[in-house]
Design a protein around this motif. Structure first.
Motif, PDB file in Angstrom:
ATOM      1  N   ILE A  63      56.254   2.756  -8.081  1.00 33.81           N
ATOM      2  CA  ILE A  63      57.047   2.256  -9.201  1.00 33.81           C
ATOM      3  C   ILE A  63      56.554   2.869 -10.510  1.00 33.81           C
ATOM      4  O   ILE A  63      57.368   3.285 -11.350  1.00 33.81           O
ATOM      5  CB  ILE A  63      57.026   0.716  -9.241  1.00 33.81           C
ATOM      6  N   LYS A  67      58.785   5.197 -13.042  1.00 36.77           N
ATOM      7  CA  LYS A  67      58.920   4.879 -14.475  1.00 36.77           C
ATOM      8  C   LYS A  67      58.508   6.080 -15.329  1.00 36.77           C
ATOM      9  O   LYS A  67      59.162   6.398 -16.319  1.00 36.77           O
ATOM     10  CB  LYS A  67      58.068   3.660 -14.832  1.00 36.77           C
ATOM     11  N   GLN A  70      61.075   8.545 -15.709  1.00 36.03           N
ATOM     12  CA  GLN A  70      62.202   8.002 -16.460  1.00 36.03           C
ATOM     13  C   GLN A  70      63.439   7.769 -15.591  1.00 36.03           C
ATOM     14  O   GLN A  70      64.573   7.924 -16.051  1.00 36.03           O
ATOM     15  CB  GLN A  70      62.528   8.896 -17.652  1.00 36.03           C
ATOM     16  N   GLU A  72      66.384   5.998 -14.180  1.00 38.12           N
ATOM     17  CA  GLU A  72      67.195   4.901 -14.711  1.00 38.12           C
ATOM     18  C   GLU A  72      67.937   4.142 -13.615  1.00 38.12           C
ATOM     19  O   GLU A  72      68.139   2.946 -13.725  1.00 38.12           O
ATOM     20  CB  GLU A  72      68.210   5.439 -15.724  1.00 38.12           C
ATOM     21  N   LYS A  73      68.396   4.854 -12.604  1.00 38.08           N
ATOM     22  CA  LYS A  73      69.167   4.255 -11.512  1.00 38.08           C
ATOM     23  C   LYS A  73      68.460   4.519 -10.196  1.00 38.08           C
ATOM     24  O   LYS A  73      68.035   5.640  -9.929  1.00 38.08           O
ATOM     25  CB  LYS A  73      70.580   4.843 -11.438  1.00 38.08           C
ATOM     26  N   LEU A  74      68.387   3.495  -9.377  1.00 39.59           N
ATOM     27  CA  LEU A  74      67.731   3.600  -8.077  1.00 39.59           C
ATOM     28  C   LEU A  74      68.610   2.879  -7.062  1.00 39.59           C
ATOM     29  O   LEU A  74      68.712   1.655  -7.089  1.00 39.59           O
ATOM     30  CB  LEU A  74      66.347   2.959  -8.165  1.00 39.59           C
ATOM     31  N   LEU A  88      61.257  -3.164  -6.056  1.00 38.80           N
ATOM     32  CA  LEU A  88      62.013  -2.193  -6.846  1.00 38.80           C
ATOM     33  C   LEU A  88      63.062  -2.880  -7.705  1.00 38.80           C
ATOM     34  O   LEU A  88      63.276  -2.505  -8.856  1.00 38.80           O
ATOM     35  CB  LEU A  88      62.653  -1.154  -5.922  1.00 38.80           C
ATOM     36  N   GLN A  89      63.695  -3.912  -7.169  1.00 38.40           N
ATOM     37  CA  GLN A  89      64.688  -4.665  -7.945  1.00 38.40           C
ATOM     38  C   GLN A  89      64.025  -5.347  -9.133  1.00 38.40           C
ATOM     39  O   GLN A  89      64.565  -5.340 -10.244  1.00 38.40           O
ATOM     40  CB  GLN A  89      65.392  -5.684  -7.046  1.00 38.40           C
ATOM     41  N   ALA A  91      61.411  -4.312 -10.712  1.00 39.40           N
ATOM     42  CA  ALA A  91      60.992  -3.276 -11.659  1.00 39.40           C
ATOM     43  C   ALA A  91      62.162  -2.625 -12.388  1.00 39.40           C
ATOM     44  O   ALA A  91      62.042  -2.260 -13.553  1.00 39.40           O
ATOM     45  CB  ALA A  91      60.182  -2.204 -10.923  1.00 39.40           C
ATOM     46  N   PHE A  92      63.311  -2.491 -11.708  1.00 39.00           N
ATOM     47  CA  PHE A  92      64.424  -1.737 -12.292  1.00 39.00           C
ATOM     48  C   PHE A  92      65.605  -2.595 -12.719  1.00 39.00           C
ATOM     49  O   PHE A  92      66.529  -2.082 -13.346  1.00 39.00           O
ATOM     50  CB  PHE A  92      64.870  -0.626 -11.331  1.00 39.00           C
ATOM     51  N   GLY A  95      69.240  -1.506 -13.120  1.00 38.56           N
ATOM     52  CA  GLY A  95      69.233  -0.119 -12.663  1.00 38.56           C
ATOM     53  C   GLY A  95      69.040   0.002 -11.159  1.00 38.56           C
ATOM     54  O   GLY A  95      69.095   1.096 -10.612  1.00 38.56           O
ATOM     55  N   PHE A  96      68.838  -1.135 -10.479  1.00 40.83           N
ATOM     56  CA  PHE A  96      68.627  -1.151  -9.030  1.00 40.83           C
ATOM     57  C   PHE A  96      69.931  -1.475  -8.309  1.00 40.83           C
ATOM     58  O   PHE A  96      70.670  -2.370  -8.708  1.00 40.83           O
ATOM     59  CB  PHE A  96      67.577  -2.201  -8.661  1.00 40.83           C
TER      60      PHE A  96
END
Length: 107
Positions: A63, A67, A70, A72-74, A88-89, A91-92, A95-96
């Protein structure tokens, strides 16, 4: 690895990386994408991350690297695993995407 493939797509928003199962390591693939494209940032990552058996330490390092790049979308799928998907959700946030068959992603 011979059984691993990825697609690097240049877009106006940055590089989009489509991965299969990331057997070579997700971060290794993304660093290679940066090297090949000359782009320091990755806009989006789509596909399997092969993090299904990753412990919390590996997830944290992954993660942090995402970051730093950079991302933005995962949009993750199959071999990511439930635990990694949740980390991941967290953290983002927005964007997840839990990417499944039938999803449409607009990049």
């Amino acid at each position: 690895m011979l059984d691993d493939q990825a697609l690097f797509i240049r877009t106006p928003r940055g590089i989009v990386v489509v991965v299969g199962c990331s057997h070579s390591g997700l971060i290794n693939i993304l660093r290679y994408a940066q090297q090949v494209t000359g782009s320091p940032s990755i806009y989006a990552v789509v596909g399997g991350t092969h993090l299904v058996a990753a412990n919390d330490e590996r997830l944290h390092v992954t993660i942090q690297a995402l970051k730093e790049m950079q991302v933005e979308k995962l949009a993750v799928s199959h071999c990511t695993g439930f635990h990694a998907q949740m980390k991941l959700q967290e953290a983002f946030g927005d964007g997840f995407v839990l990417n499944n068959v039938g999803n449409t992603l607009t990049i």
